[in-house]
Design a protein around this motif. Structure first.
Motif, short mmCIF file in Angstrom:
data_model
loop_
_atom_site.label_atom_id
_atom_site.label_comp_id
_atom_site.label_asym_id
_atom_site.label_seq_id
_atom_site.Cartn_x
_atom_site.Cartn_y
_atom_site.Cartn_z
N SER A 140 7.28 18.95 6.67
CA SER A 140 6.76 17.62 6.99
C SER A 140 7.19 17.27 8.41
N SER A 146 5.28 8.96 12.75
CA SER A 146 4.11 8.52 12.00
C SER A 146 2.98 9.53 12.00
N PRO A 186 11.41 6.44 -4.94
CA PRO A 186 10.30 5.47 -4.88
C PRO A 186 10.73 4.02 -4.65
N LYS A 189 12.60 1.39 0.44
CA LYS A 189 11.55 0.82 1.29
C LYS A 189 10.96 1.84 2.25
N ASN A 190 11.67 2.94 2.48
CA ASN A 190 11.17 3.97 3.39
C ASN A 190 10.52 5.15 2.67
N TYR A 191 10.26 5.01 1.38
CA TYR A 191 9.69 6.11 0.60
C TYR A 191 8.34 6.56 1.15
N GLU A 192 7.44 5.60 1.41
CA GLU A 192 6.11 5.94 1.93
C GLU A 192 6.21 6.50 3.34
N VAL A 193 7.12 5.96 4.14
CA VAL A 193 7.33 6.46 5.50
C VAL A 193 7.71 7.93 5.46
N HIS A 195 7.11 10.20 3.10
CA HIS A 195 6.11 11.09 2.51
C HIS A 195 4.77 11.11 3.25
N ARG A 196 4.58 10.28 4.24
CA ARG A 196 3.28 10.25 4.91
C ARG A 196 3.07 11.47 5.80
#
Length: 200
Positions: A140, A146, A186, A189-193, A195-196
């Motif tokens: 990743s 980003s 999950p 707060k940085n989970y989506e950051v 995994h993107r």
């Protein structure tokens, strides 16, 4: 494809910043870290104007590294631009959060000056290649990046020394023995950051 251009890279000595946990507010911690960064660069005889077209790698140092999909790495972010200004901005936005990872964790910054005659934008290509190499090796892009800069990838020809130093900036490093590899769950707060940027 066009002929690759030769690079010109110089890595500064590693800069380590240690958050002062005795300070009462987040703003005070950021001010202190920014002052430490400015002083560390000055000790290497660099002012802000000397670092306008740079690439930098922000890493953790201590007991923790990030559990990326393929391998572990302490790298949090790879960036480019005016090193002093951009790094100060990161300190204000999210770098101070590293302090919550553990009492023995500090911030390590590796700055690379990129200079080549008639190639002012070299730093953009070096940053793109560092992110691409990271994605390939670790599965990743770095935690707080980003996106990849695909339009700048694979245009520069690197020496064997350049490649070795780039690899060193991305890995755990010889002699370092982190105790934990972490990744956000999950509820973080940085989970989506995180995994993107997974590289399928």
């Amino acid at each position: 494809m066009a002929t690759k251009k030769p690079g010109g890279m110089t890595w500064l000595e590693t800069i380590e910043l240690k958050p002062d946990r005795s300070l009462a507010t987040e703003a005070a911690i950021v001010r202190t870290l920014t002052k430490e960064l400015t002083e560390a660069l000055a000790q290497q005889n660099f002012a802000a104007i000397d670092l306008t077209r740079c690439v930098y790698v922000i890493r953790m140092k201590g007991d923790f590294v990030i559990a990326y999909p393929k391998r572990r790495s302490p790298v949090l972010y790879i960036g480019r631009g005016s090193a002093l200004g951009r790094l100060s901005s990161h300190l204000k936005r999210w770098l101070h959060e590293v302090d919550s990872f553990g009492k023995d964790v500090s911030i390590e910054i590796r700055v690379c000056r990129t200079r080549r005659r008639n190639f002012e934008d070299l730093y953009k290509y070096v940053e793109a290649d560092l992110i691409a190499r990271f994605a390939k090796r670790y599965g990743s892009i770095p935690f707080f990046n980003s996106r990849r800069e695909t339009s700048f990838e694979e245009w520069v020809e690197y020496t064997d020394t350049d490649v070795a130093l780039m690899k060193a900036a991305l890995g755990v490093g010889k002699g370092n023995r982190p105790q934990w590899a972490i990744a956000p769950a999950p509820a973080n707060k940085n989970y989506e950051v995180f995994h993107r940027g997974v590289d399928d």
